[in-house]
Design an enzyme around this catalytic site. Structure first.
Site, PDB file in Angstrom:
ATOM      1  N   THR A  22     -43.431 -22.899  -2.325  1.00 37.07           N
ATOM      2  CA  THR A  22     -42.747 -23.211  -1.078  1.00 37.07           C
ATOM      3  C   THR A  22     -42.192 -21.950  -0.418  1.00 37.07           C
ATOM      4  O   THR A  22     -41.802 -21.015  -1.100  1.00 37.07           O
ATOM      5  CB  THR A  22     -41.606 -24.198  -1.372  1.00 37.07           C
ATOM      6  OG1 THR A  22     -42.197 -25.439  -1.673  1.00 37.07           O
ATOM      7  CG2 THR A  22     -40.665 -24.363  -0.214  1.00 37.07           C
ATOM      8  N   GLY A  31     -42.916 -34.514  -0.840  1.00 37.68           N
ATOM      9  CA  GLY A  31     -41.891 -33.922  -1.702  1.00 37.68           C
ATOM     10  C   GLY A  31     -40.525 -33.874  -1.051  1.00 37.68           C
ATOM     11  O   GLY A  31     -40.225 -34.602  -0.098  1.00 37.68           O
ATOM     12  N   GLY A  52     -39.398 -26.211  -6.023  1.00 38.51           N
ATOM     13  CA  GLY A  52     -39.523 -26.758  -7.365  1.00 38.51           C
ATOM     14  C   GLY A  52     -40.183 -28.117  -7.294  1.00 38.51           C
ATOM     15  O   GLY A  52     -40.707 -28.500  -6.256  1.00 38.51           O
ATOM     16  N   GLY A  66     -40.515 -31.462  -6.367  1.00 35.38           N
ATOM     17  CA  GLY A  66     -39.757 -32.172  -5.343  1.00 35.38           C
ATOM     18  C   GLY A  66     -39.098 -33.446  -5.829  1.00 35.38           C
ATOM     19  O   GLY A  66     -37.981 -33.773  -5.407  1.00 35.38           O
TER      20      GLY A  66
HETATM   21  N1  ASP Z   1     -40.735 -28.615  -3.523  1.00 42.29           N
HETATM   22  C1  ASP Z   1     -42.143 -28.687  -3.200  1.00 42.29           C
HETATM   23  C2  ASP Z   1     -42.611 -30.107  -3.369  1.00 42.29           C
HETATM   24  O1  ASP Z   1     -42.276 -30.725  -4.364  1.00 42.29           O
HETATM   25  C3  ASP Z   1     -43.005 -27.806  -3.998  1.00 42.29           C
HETATM   26  C4  ASP Z   1     -42.631 -26.376  -4.065  1.00 42.29           C
HETATM   27  O2  ASP Z   1     -41.455 -26.028  -4.068  1.00 42.29           O
HETATM   28  O3  ASP Z   1     -43.538 -25.556  -4.154  1.00 42.29           O
HETATM   29  O4  ASP Z   1     -43.368 -30.572  -2.550  1.00 42.29           O
END
Ligand code: ASP
Length: 238
Positions: A104, A134, A156, A158
């Site tokens: 992200t 997410g 993280g 999600g």
């Molecule tokens: N938080 C994002 C999700 O779960 C993923 C990421 O942080 O890369 O969609």
């Protein structure tokens, strides 16, 4: 892709979820914030809104990279090997996947007038299914800003951040319990997220310009620039 943006000065916010053809999803999130009555648009409707408002649209091939494609194939293969019902938790916690980080992009900012803002943009998790969405486009979960407290952007898995309403919880601890930014982010990321075996972290800045960037993973790409122009880029724990 999912994205969100929030203006801490007036609580205005916008988000898009499950979009495939918007070149810059965070610009679409801002367009939703500035030019619609809504907060969160999804999938084809969000793409239609973006196209109607003049944002650059691309073919899905624009986002192709060999690296990510290979990563997806590996995840798909593991699913069929491990379980019929895929569980992405297993994927993320697998130590033989070297890229044990999340992808992200988040940004939080404080301007000289004391305004806070946060934005988050993501492709989500690899091998997600069933139009899974997410935390990133969910205001209060992966993204939040309030001039009275702080601006937060999370990364993280999600689902874990949604379960603990992470971003708003950090702001709420500051607001209702007068905790510092560090104490609030440490509690939510290092205690609450850990309690549910969640993986990830956040970047945060408060109204006084304090910065906190805790995470539970091995590393988290992060950086900041202060009012003197001092720039710092970090990957692993200090
Ligand atoms: N938080 C994002 C999700 O779960 C993923 C990421 O942080 O890369 O969609």
């Amino acid at each position: 892709m999912d994205a969100a943006i929030m203006n801490g000065a007036n609580k205005k916010c916008g988000a898009v979820a499950g979009v495939r053809t918007i070149k810059n999803p965070v610009s679409a999130a801002r367009m939703v914030m500035d030019n619609s009555d809504h907060v969160l648009l999804s999938q084809r409707g969000a793409e239609q809104f973006a196209a109607e408002h003049g944002l650059t649209m691309v073919d899905t091939s624009y986002f192709y990279t060999q690296y990510r494609w290979d990563q997806l194939q590996k995840a798909i293969a593991k699913d069929t090997i491990e379980l019929d019902h895929s569980d992405t938790t297993g994927y993320y916690q697998n130590d033989d996947i070297p890229d044990n980080k999340f992808g992200t992009v988040g940004c939080v900012a404080l301007d000289k007038f004391g305004n806070l803002a946060a934005a988050t943009s993501t492709g989500g998790i690899t091998n997600k299914k069933y139009n899974r969405i997410g935390d990133s486009p969910l205001i209060g979960c992966g993204t939040y800003a309030d001039n009275k407290t702080c601006a937060i952007s999370c990364t993280g898995k999600g689902e874990d951040f949604i379960r603990i309403v992470a971003a708003y919880d950090i702001a709420a601890l500051m607001k209702y319990k007068s905790l510092s930014l560090k104490a609030s982010t440490d509690y939510v990321i290092l205690t609450k997220l850990k309690q549910i075996k969640g993986r990830g972290g956040c970047i945060a800045i408060d109204k006084a310009g304090h910065i906190a960037m805790p995470f539970t993973t091995e590393g988290m790409f992060r950086g900041y620039i202060d009012t003197q122009g001092k720039l710092k880029v970090l990957i692993y724990k200090l």
